[in-house]
Design a protein around this motif. Structure first.
Motif, short mmCIF file in Angstrom:
data_model
loop_
_atom_site.label_atom_id
_atom_site.label_comp_id
_atom_site.label_asym_id
_atom_site.label_seq_id
_atom_site.Cartn_x
_atom_site.Cartn_y
_atom_site.Cartn_z
N ARG A 74 1.02 -23.71 -6.25
CA ARG A 74 1.36 -22.68 -7.24
C ARG A 74 0.89 -23.04 -8.65
NH1 ARG A 74 6.73 -22.88 -4.73
NH2 ARG A 74 7.55 -23.67 -6.72
N PHE A 75 0.53 -24.31 -8.86
CA PHE A 75 0.10 -24.76 -10.19
C PHE A 75 -1.42 -24.85 -10.31
CE2 PHE A 75 4.46 -26.04 -9.92
CZ PHE A 75 4.95 -26.02 -11.22
N LEU A 76 -2.14 -24.53 -9.25
CA LEU A 76 -3.60 -24.70 -9.28
C LEU A 76 -4.27 -23.82 -10.33
CD1 LEU A 76 -4.35 -25.00 -5.46
CD2 LEU A 76 -4.60 -26.80 -7.20
N THR A 77 -3.75 -22.63 -10.54
CA THR A 77 -4.35 -21.75 -11.54
C THR A 77 -4.12 -22.25 -12.96
OG1 THR A 77 -2.36 -20.36 -11.52
CG2 THR A 77 -4.18 -19.71 -10.08
N ASP A 78 -3.17 -23.20 -13.11
CA ASP A 78 -2.89 -23.77 -14.43
C ASP A 78 -3.70 -25.04 -14.70
OD1 ASP A 78 -0.56 -21.99 -15.23
OD2 ASP A 78 0.18 -22.80 -13.33
N SER A 79 -4.41 -25.53 -13.66
CA SER A 79 -5.14 -26.79 -13.79
C SER A 79 -6.60 -26.66 -13.37
CB SER A 79 -4.46 -27.87 -12.93
OG SER A 79 -3.10 -28.00 -13.25
N PRO A 80 -7.27 -25.60 -13.79
CA PRO A 80 -8.67 -25.42 -13.34
C PRO A 80 -9.59 -26.48 -13.94
CG PRO A 80 -8.15 -23.83 -15.05
CD PRO A 80 -6.86 -24.53 -14.73
N GLY A 81 -10.45 -27.04 -13.11
CA GLY A 81 -11.45 -27.98 -13.59
C GLY A 81 -10.93 -29.35 -13.96
N MET A 82 -9.64 -29.61 -13.75
CA MET A 82 -9.07 -30.90 -14.12
C MET A 82 -9.10 -31.87 -12.94
SD MET A 82 -5.88 -29.88 -16.58
CE MET A 82 -6.18 -28.94 -18.07
N LEU A 83 -9.18 -33.15 -13.26
CA LEU A 83 -9.33 -34.15 -12.21
C LEU A 83 -8.13 -34.17 -11.26
CD1 LEU A 83 -11.15 -36.36 -11.11
CD2 LEU A 83 -10.00 -38.00 -12.62
N HIS A 84 -6.95 -33.89 -11.79
CA HIS A 84 -5.80 -33.93 -10.89
C HIS A 84 -5.80 -32.78 -9.88
CE1 HIS A 84 -4.14 -31.78 -14.47
NE2 HIS A 84 -3.50 -31.05 -13.58
N THR A 85 -6.60 -31.74 -10.13
CA THR A 85 -6.77 -30.69 -9.12
C THR A 85 -7.50 -31.25 -7.91
OG1 THR A 85 -6.77 -28.91 -10.74
CG2 THR A 85 -7.82 -28.45 -8.64
N ALA A 86 -8.51 -32.07 -8.15
CA ALA A 86 -9.20 -32.73 -7.03
C ALA A 86 -8.24 -33.64 -6.27
CB ALA A 86 -10.39 -33.53 -7.55
N GLU A 87 -7.34 -34.31 -7.00
CA GLU A 87 -6.33 -35.15 -6.34
C GLU A 87 -5.43 -34.30 -5.45
OE1 GLU A 87 -5.50 -38.87 -6.91
OE2 GLU A 87 -7.63 -38.42 -6.92
N HIS A 88 -5.07 -33.13 -5.93
CA HIS A 88 -4.25 -32.22 -5.13
C HIS A 88 -4.93 -31.93 -3.78
CE1 HIS A 88 -2.04 -28.47 -4.06
NE2 HIS A 88 -3.24 -28.07 -3.68
#
Length: 247
Positions: A74-88
């Motif tokens: 649910r938080f992916l749209t708040d973290s676009p292009g950030m490294l922790h998105t890749a961690e997710h």
């Protein structure tokens, strides 16, 4: 954010109430999660869920980890292009790999497609920046191949992941890849080589300060830490200790 990171560190050190929670004398996880709902910078709030996914996965609590992964979605749209998105996506994929063999029907079909897509995405990340992603890409490929029943391909990717994590200085991935190599060889009945990988994983996690995790892993699988340097005996589950293995 700092609270979530601090509590995840305490958790892996064995300093929280249980492996599955972050509670201690100074931290109430339920109250913290309530605060996250109104957190202004949601991409920072996302850290908590990603850290929680990781720790639950490392403890082997895959069902619980998947539930947190769904919350993290649910938080992916708040973290676009950030490294922790890749961690997710990395840890969500590992969690699904662990659950995949027991899945059925539509869920199994959808997970298979999603894993293949995520595997290709991490291969692209690795092509673009090997320093940051190639070790994770190989580990993810290994776990996907293993989930799909291709154990030889999984083993090959695991050894690549171990070497690449060492080359690029990612001790946490080196530890995890060794742990997964232990599990693969253990499942296949190759106990001698399995224990060597478990020793390497234990040493790496100890170096990272995750003593709570190493203690639980070794005790859970019936291996006493002292056995790595002990006499030529078998432990309670019948496996040879490392001294015998090396000889």
């Amino acid at each position: 954010t700092l609270s979530a990171v601090r509590q995840s560190i305490k958790n892996l050190r064995g300093q929280t109430e249980s492996p599955l929670c972050y509670n201690d004398a100074d931290f109430n996880e339920a109250a913290y999660m309530d605060e996250l709902a109104g957190f202004g910078s949601r991409h920072f709030a996302h850290y908590y869920y990603i850290n929680k996914m990781q720790t639950l996965y490392l403890w082997g609590a895959y069902e619980e980890a998947y539930r947190v992964a769904k919350q993290s979605d649910r938080f992916l749209t708040d973290s676009p292009g950030m490294l922790h998105t890749a961690e997710h996506f990395f840890y969500k994929a590992l969690i699904i790999c662990a659950l995949y063999p027991a899945s059925k029907g539509k869920q199994r079909f959808m997970w298979r497609l999603w894993l293949k897509k995520t595997d290709k995405q991490f291969q692209k990340y690795a092509d673009g920046c090997a320093d940051n992603f190639i070790h994770k890409s190989r580990l993810l490929s290994a776990e996907i191949e293993r989930a799909f029943g291709n154990t030889q391909a999984a083993q090959n990717f695991l050894y690549e992941a171990i070497d690449l994590a060492s080359e690029y200085g990612y001790l946490n991935i080196q530890a995890l890849a060794n742990l997964r190599a232990w599990h693969l060889h253990h499942t296949e009945g190759r106990q001698r080589i399995a224990q060597v990988h478990l020793r390497d994983a234990e040493n790496a996690y100890d170096a990272l300060g995750a003593q709570g995790l190493t203690h639980r892993l070794l005790s859970f699988y019936g291996i006493e830490k002292a056995a790595w340097f002990g006499s030529e005996t078998r432990n309670d589950n019948g496996n040879l200790d490392l001294t015998t293995v090396l000889k």
